[in-house]
Design a protein around this motif. Structure first.
Motif, PDB file in Angstrom:
ATOM      1  N   VAL A  25      35.263  45.673  55.618  1.00 50.44           N
ATOM      2  CA  VAL A  25      35.717  44.286  55.594  1.00 50.44           C
ATOM      3  C   VAL A  25      34.997  43.579  54.462  1.00 50.44           C
ATOM      4  O   VAL A  25      33.772  43.559  54.404  1.00 50.44           O
ATOM      5  N   VAL A  26      35.787  42.989  53.545  1.00 52.39           N
ATOM      6  CA  VAL A  26      35.210  42.265  52.417  1.00 52.39           C
ATOM      7  C   VAL A  26      35.455  40.785  52.662  1.00 52.39           C
ATOM      8  O   VAL A  26      36.590  40.353  52.838  1.00 52.39           O
ATOM      9  N   GLU A  27      34.390  40.010  52.668  1.00 47.72           N
ATOM     10  CA  GLU A  27      34.512  38.569  52.889  1.00 47.72           C
ATOM     11  C   GLU A  27      34.354  37.855  51.549  1.00 47.72           C
ATOM     12  O   GLU A  27      33.534  38.251  50.722  1.00 47.72           O
ATOM     13  N   PRO A  28      35.131  36.787  51.317  1.00 48.80           N
ATOM     14  CA  PRO A  28      34.981  36.043  50.058  1.00 48.80           C
ATOM     15  C   PRO A  28      33.659  35.282  50.037  1.00 48.80           C
ATOM     16  O   PRO A  28      33.077  34.966  51.066  1.00 48.80           O
ATOM     17  N   SER A  29      33.257  34.979  48.833  1.00 48.07           N
ATOM     18  CA  SER A  29      31.986  34.273  48.694  1.00 48.07           C
ATOM     19  C   SER A  29      32.129  32.838  49.212  1.00 48.07           C
ATOM     20  O   SER A  29      33.220  32.261  49.182  1.00 48.07           O
ATOM     21  N   PRO A  30      31.052  32.236  49.685  1.00 46.80           N
ATOM     22  CA  PRO A  30      31.114  30.858  50.193  1.00 46.80           C
ATOM     23  C   PRO A  30      31.558  29.858  49.139  1.00 46.80           C
ATOM     24  O   PRO A  30      32.248  28.883  49.450  1.00 46.80           O
ATOM     25  N   SER A  31      31.231  30.081  47.883  1.00 41.69           N
ATOM     26  CA  SER A  31      31.643  29.135  46.838  1.00 41.69           C
ATOM     27  C   SER A  31      33.165  29.189  46.642  1.00 41.69           C
ATOM     28  O   SER A  31      33.812  28.163  46.400  1.00 41.69           O
ATOM     29  N   PHE A  32      33.767  30.383  46.747  1.00 36.26           N
ATOM     30  CA  PHE A  32      35.216  30.500  46.628  1.00 36.26           C
ATOM     31  C   PHE A  32      35.909  29.768  47.776  1.00 36.26           C
ATOM     32  O   PHE A  32      36.873  29.026  47.567  1.00 36.26           O
ATOM     33  N   VAL A  33      35.416  29.954  48.981  1.00 38.83           N
ATOM     34  CA  VAL A  33      35.993  29.283  50.149  1.00 38.83           C
ATOM     35  C   VAL A  33      35.862  27.773  49.988  1.00 38.83           C
ATOM     36  O   VAL A  33      36.814  27.015  50.279  1.00 38.83           O
ATOM     37  N   ALA A  34      34.721  27.299  49.484  1.00 36.40           N
ATOM     38  CA  ALA A  34      34.511  25.858  49.304  1.00 36.40           C
ATOM     39  C   ALA A  34      35.482  25.298  48.259  1.00 36.40           C
ATOM     40  O   ALA A  34      36.049  24.211  48.443  1.00 36.40           O
ATOM     41  N   ARG A  35      35.703  26.029  47.146  1.00 35.84           N
ATOM     42  CA  ARG A  35      36.649  25.560  46.126  1.00 35.84           C
ATOM     43  C   ARG A  35      38.076  25.495  46.663  1.00 35.84           C
ATOM     44  O   ARG A  35      38.815  24.539  46.406  1.00 35.84           O
ATOM     45  N   VAL A  36      38.485  26.513  47.412  1.00 38.08           N
ATOM     46  CA  VAL A  36      39.841  26.517  47.968  1.00 38.08           C
ATOM     47  C   VAL A  36      40.005  25.361  48.948  1.00 38.08           C
ATOM     48  O   VAL A  36      41.021  24.645  48.923  1.00 38.08           O
ATOM     49  N   MET A  37      39.029  25.140  49.799  1.00 37.98           N
ATOM     50  CA  MET A  37      39.104  24.045  50.773  1.00 37.98           C
ATOM     51  C   MET A  37      39.146  22.684  50.061  1.00 37.98           C
ATOM     52  O   MET A  37      39.871  21.787  50.479  1.00 37.98           O
ATOM     53  N   GLN A  38      38.393  22.547  48.975  1.00 39.79           N
ATOM     54  CA  GLN A  38      38.392  21.296  48.221  1.00 39.79           C
ATOM     55  C   GLN A  38      39.740  21.084  47.541  1.00 39.79           C
ATOM     56  O   GLN A  38      40.269  19.971  47.532  1.00 39.79           O
ATOM     57  N   ASP A  39      40.316  22.143  46.969  1.00 35.31           N
ATOM     58  CA  ASP A  39      41.634  22.027  46.331  1.00 35.31           C
ATOM     59  C   ASP A  39      42.709  21.634  47.348  1.00 35.31           C
ATOM     60  O   ASP A  39      43.578  20.803  47.067  1.00 35.31           O
TER      61      ASP A  39
END
Length: 96
Positions: free
Chosen positions: A6-20
């Protein structure tokens, strides 16, 4: 057997997507009508529908006779048949 990784995305990627996603405006029902190309398509489809319906109505209207056929008109068109002759004799012999 193969191990499932299982590969989880990095927290910074998740934060950018949520902000967008949070920055995007909510889609509106009237949004497609603001597009000029969509408006042209709606107008074209409406005019095409009007032309087709108008053609059908005009062609149907001309196929009908302006007034209902009277017995005299029917008999005038059917002269020479034995039934028409009998009908004519019956009508002329009628006494109220």
């Amino acid at each position: 057997m193969h191990a499932l990784i299982v590969v989880e995305p990095s927290p910074s990627f998740v934060a950018r997507v949520m902000q967008d996603v949070a920055m995007r405006p909510a889609p509106s029902l009237w949004n497609p009508f603001a597009d000029f190309a969509f408006g042209r398509r709606v107008v074209f489809a409406s005019l095409l529908t009007l032309a087709v319906l108008g053609t059908v109505l005009v062609s149907r209207e001309t196929s009908y006779s302006p007034a209902p056929a009277t017995p005299e008109a029917v008999m005038a068109n059917d002269q020479g048949s034995p039934t028409a002759d009998r009908m004519l004799v019956t009508l002329t012999a009628y006494e109220p």
